[in-house]
Write a protein that holds these residues in place. Structure first.
Motif, short mmCIF file in Angstrom:
data_model
loop_
_atom_site.label_atom_id
_atom_site.label_comp_id
_atom_site.label_asym_id
_atom_site.label_seq_id
_atom_site.Cartn_x
_atom_site.Cartn_y
_atom_site.Cartn_z
N VAL A 124 0.87 -1.17 0.00
CA VAL A 124 0.00 0.00 0.00
C VAL A 124 0.90 1.22 0.00
O VAL A 124 1.79 1.36 0.86
CB VAL A 124 -0.93 0.02 1.22
N ARG A 138 -3.32 0.52 -3.43
CA ARG A 138 -2.68 -0.80 -3.40
C ARG A 138 -1.94 -0.99 -4.72
O ARG A 138 -2.45 -0.69 -5.80
CB ARG A 138 -3.74 -1.90 -3.23
N ASP A 140 0.26 -3.89 -6.88
CA ASP A 140 0.57 -5.31 -6.96
C ASP A 140 1.66 -5.64 -7.99
O ASP A 140 2.06 -6.80 -8.10
CB ASP A 140 -0.69 -6.11 -7.31
N PHE A 164 1.14 -4.94 2.12
CA PHE A 164 -0.28 -5.24 2.19
C PHE A 164 -0.50 -6.46 3.08
O PHE A 164 0.08 -7.52 2.86
CB PHE A 164 -0.86 -5.52 0.80
N LEU A 190 -9.29 -0.72 -0.80
CA LEU A 190 -8.15 -1.52 -1.28
C LEU A 190 -8.51 -2.99 -1.44
O LEU A 190 -7.68 -3.78 -1.89
CB LEU A 190 -6.98 -1.39 -0.30
#
Length: 285
Positions: A124, A138, A140, A164, A190
């Motif tokens: 995050v 967020r 990834d 996260f 999120l």
């Protein structure tokens, strides 16, 4: 008593309801920090008995500091409010005190972060300075991070990164006015999209509805953690954002991801009464 609200929005529901409770017997005024000048808050200006600092802008903090130097009582104090604007300092203070706060790393800018080594899994990313409409996202993948850096006008400002933490997908909001607690939960922005409200429709991104909670419905130990935040940060009106981290054994543990000074505490029965009592209890002798 003379009670002053430091806010650009005295019509905010919490403040308006509190004013309605106080006004029959006390004088309540509002000071817009955008218009307050040194001339208007100099020695000739009489002090109110207590000031409620419902603004976190640089102008509001400067005004609160000036008032405190003159001997005024300000709730929350200017220093405590300013500290919570800095997510790096917030994390350092919380972790040093043993609170279960998300481990936080600081980077010079989002641009620098995107150009650096790959991130170790989902994270995050937040603006270092807590403010309205700041960055909370967020991330990834490296591609998503680069996309975010290219799109943000504040990409060269400092950011913090938190790993996260797998959780149940709900933000738990706990608000406090002195020892009185109020709570709600809502789907995290999120988390995965939530289903649309209604008979049909595709999943919708972002937050779902807020679900009120009684303070007695909080998981065991969360109320005590919330009150510990008050001690650690020197606050009287504040909010604590929790997520419930799900371990491999399926059990949940609390993780604090943010702390706010003087949040809105909207649609919480009893909150205006608690704030009115706080104002009266903090009036200067």
């Amino acid at each position: 008593m003379r009670i002053a609200l430091i806010t650009p929005d005295p019509a905010h529901p919490l403040l308006a309801a509190t004013t309605a409770l106080l006004a029959p017997r006390h004088t309540v005024t509002a000071i817009d920090p955008r218009r307050a000048t040194k001339a208007g808050r100099g020695p000739a200006s009489p002090l109110a008995d207590v000031y409620l600092l419902k603004s976190r802008t640089p102008q509001a903090l400067a005004l609160a500091h000036d008032l405190e130097r003159r001997g005024a009582r300000v709730v929350n104090g200017a220093a405590a409010t300013a500290l919570l604007q800095d997510r790096t300092a917030m994390a350092e203070r919380a972790l040093a005190a043993g609170l279960p706060f998300a481990a936080t790393r600081t980077h010079a800018s989002l641009t620098e972060l995107a150009a650096g080594p790959p991130l170790p899994g989902p994270v995050v990313v937040k603006s270092r300075r807590s403010a309205k409409d700041d960055l909370v996202a967020r991330v990834d993948s490296a591609a998503r991070l680069r996309e975010l850096a290219a799109a943000r006008p504040d990409a060269r400002e400092p950011v913090v990164v938190q790993d996260f933490a797998p959780n149940d997908g709900w933000d738990h909001k706990v608000w406090a006015i002195e020892d009185r607690l109020f709570a709600a939960r809502r789907r995290s922005e999120l988390a995965e999209p939530v289903a649309a409200v209604g008979p049909a429709g595709p999943p919708q991104p972002g937050r779902g509805p807020t679900v009120p909670l009684g303070a007695d419905q909080l998981p065991s130990g969360w109320a005590e953690l919330t009150r510990r935040v008050r001690e650690v940060f020197g606050l009287d009106v504040y909010g604590v954002d929790f997520v419930e981290v799900v371990g491999r054994d399926g059990r949940g543990t609390p993780l604090i991801v943010d702390i706010n000074a003087f949040p809105g505490i909207r649609e919480q029965p009893g909150a205006p009464e608690a704030l009115a009592a706080l104002a009266l209890g903090n009036g200067r002798a």
